[in-house]
Design a protein around this motif. Structure first.
Motif, mmCIF file in Angstrom:
data_model
loop_
_atom_site.group_PDB
_atom_site.id
_atom_site.type_symbol
_atom_site.label_atom_id
_atom_site.label_comp_id
_atom_site.label_asym_id
_atom_site.label_seq_id
_atom_site.Cartn_x
_atom_site.Cartn_y
_atom_site.Cartn_z
ATOM 1 N N ILE A 139 0.838 -1.202 0.000
ATOM 2 C CA ILE A 139 0.000 0.000 0.000
ATOM 3 C C ILE A 139 0.872 1.251 0.000
ATOM 4 O O ILE A 139 0.613 2.214 -0.740
ATOM 5 N N ASP A 140 1.913 1.266 0.805
ATOM 6 C CA ASP A 140 2.815 2.425 0.832
ATOM 7 C C ASP A 140 3.465 2.628 -0.531
ATOM 8 O O ASP A 140 3.591 3.768 -1.012
ATOM 9 N N LYS A 141 3.871 1.533 -1.155
ATOM 10 C CA LYS A 141 4.504 1.636 -2.473
ATOM 11 C C LYS A 141 3.507 2.138 -3.518
ATOM 12 O O LYS A 141 3.858 2.953 -4.384
ATOM 13 N N MET A 142 2.281 1.671 -3.448
ATOM 14 C CA MET A 142 1.262 2.090 -4.399
ATOM 15 C C MET A 142 0.953 3.575 -4.242
ATOM 16 O O MET A 142 0.835 4.309 -5.232
ATOM 17 N N ARG A 143 0.848 4.035 -3.009
ATOM 18 C CA ARG A 143 0.562 5.450 -2.768
ATOM 19 C C ARG A 143 1.729 6.319 -3.218
ATOM 20 O O ARG A 143 1.536 7.387 -3.811
ATOM 21 N N ALA A 144 2.949 5.860 -2.960
ATOM 22 C CA ALA A 144 4.122 6.640 -3.337
ATOM 23 C C ALA A 144 4.278 6.733 -4.855
ATOM 24 O O ALA A 144 4.784 7.744 -5.374
ATOM 25 N N ALA A 145 3.829 5.685 -5.574
ATOM 26 C CA ALA A 145 3.988 5.648 -7.033
ATOM 27 C C ALA A 145 2.908 6.432 -7.772
ATOM 28 O O ALA A 145 3.033 6.676 -8.976
ATOM 29 N N ALA A 146 1.862 6.844 -7.076
ATOM 30 C CA ALA A 146 0.755 7.540 -7.734
ATOM 31 C C ALA A 146 1.203 8.927 -8.193
ATOM 32 O O ALA A 146 1.826 9.672 -7.424
ATOM 33 N N GLU A 173 1.105 12.872 -8.955
ATOM 34 C CA GLU A 173 0.611 13.915 -8.063
ATOM 35 C C GLU A 173 -0.848 14.250 -8.321
ATOM 36 O O GLU A 173 -1.627 14.473 -7.380
ATOM 37 N N ASP A 174 -1.240 14.263 -9.614
ATOM 38 C CA ASP A 174 -2.618 14.640 -9.932
ATOM 39 C C ASP A 174 -3.600 13.482 -9.766
ATOM 40 O O ASP A 174 -4.787 13.619 -10.071
ATOM 41 N N GLN A 175 -3.118 12.320 -9.258
ATOM 42 C CA GLN A 175 -3.993 11.169 -9.039
ATOM 43 C C GLN A 175 -3.957 10.674 -7.588
ATOM 44 O O GLN A 175 -4.582 9.670 -7.255
ATOM 45 N N LYS A 176 -3.235 11.383 -6.744
ATOM 46 C CA LYS A 176 -3.126 10.953 -5.348
ATOM 47 C C LYS A 176 -4.471 10.992 -4.626
ATOM 48 O O LYS A 176 -4.699 10.249 -3.671
#
Length: 294
Positions: free
Chosen positions: A193-200, A202-205
């Motif tokens: 989950i942390d990796k997925m959030r970090a990879a998003a 900026e305009d899709q966070k």
């Protein structure tokens, strides 16, 4: 004397031939299974009787849809769903009915959905559990389908004089819904989950934030159904949507992480099959086998 020798030779040949035939017959008899050592064939389930019994238990004397106009089709449906599919796998009756409800909500079959709301109540599933199954579907099928399903559920509950609204099952507040949702995500999927959030990008966070706060915070944290049941329902919902194989694989692993095994997932996919058809079911099975190879 000559005739005697010929006769003696003939009798010797005949004796040898008889001995050979006796040996062949004995060997053949040994090769053939006898009544004593023949393995008993498995007892076939009488799908007609099994289907009638399961249907009666769920729906009482309610007729199968289109039984009067299309009896052949009605019998085929009844015997296959209740006489075969419902007899397969390791699911409980509660799991089967809740899975069926979310699949019918996803596919928007109002006739069967209404029947199964009544069937679920009839076998002891609580109004809270039924509503929580509907709520669980909303992040995946959207609010319009969930609202249509709730309209039917509420009509059935009112007809049975069950007071509405039911007691709230929420466990989060406006202040902690994101935090608690993120915690549930990590409980199921770990550091991914942390990796997925970090990879998003900026305009899709904001989508990742909605996923944590709404899908998991507002929904997964609710009382009424445990985490294993919620994740199993999510698998069934996404399998029913079709075309979501990437998300389906993620929730297959999620199911394993919360304690549902491969047999349970195959049983759930099988339970979906009469309502979503073979192509989507086969896609779901392929995803299961890719994530969980033998």
């Amino acid at each position: 004397m000559k005739d005697y020798k010929i006769l003696k030779r003939f009798l010797r040949i005949a004796a040898i031939s008889l001995s050979t035939l006796t040996f062949i017959g004995t060997a053949a008899a040994a090769a053939e299974p006898t009544d004593n050592n023949m393995e008993e064939p498995p007892i076939a389930i009488d799908r007609v009787q099994a289907g009638d019994e399961k249907y009666q238990r769920l729906f009482g004397n309610t007729k199968v849809p289109e039984e009067m106009t299309d009896p052949d089709f009605a019998n085929t449906m009844k015997r296959f769903i209740y006489g075969e599919v419902e007899q397969q796998g390791n699911l409980t009756d509660k799991q089967r009915e809740l899975i069926t409800l979310v699949v019918l909500e996803t596919t928007q079959n109002t006739t069967l959905f209404k029947m199964h709301v009544g069937g679920a109540l009839r076998i002891g599933i609580t109004p809270v559990e039924i509503k929580e199954a509907v709520y669980q579907s909303a992040p995946y099928v959207g609010f319009p389908k969930a609202l249509d399903a709730l309209h039917i559920v509420n009509a059935v509950l009112k007809a049975q004089r069950i007071k509405l609204p039911l007691e709230s099952q929420t466990t989060v507040t406006e202040e902690d819904r994101f935090e608690k949702g993120l915690a549930v995500q990590k409980k199921i999927y770990g550091d991914y989950i942390d990796k997925m959030r970090a990879a998003a990008p900026e305009d899709q966070k904001h989508i990742q934030d909605y996923l944590s706060a709404f899908c998991f915070g507002d929904t997964y944290t609710r009382n009424g159904l445990d985490l294993r049941m919620r994740e199993l329902l999510t698998f069934a919902i996404i399998a029913s949507l079709g075309g979501c194989e990437s998300q389906l694989k993620g929730h297959i692993q999620g199911n394993i992480n919360v304690g549902n095994d491969k047999k349970t997932l195959i049983s759930a996919a099988t339970q979906c099959m009469p309502y979503i058809g073979f192509p989507r079911t086969l896609n779901a099975l392929r995803c299961i086998n890719e994530v969980l190879p033998e």
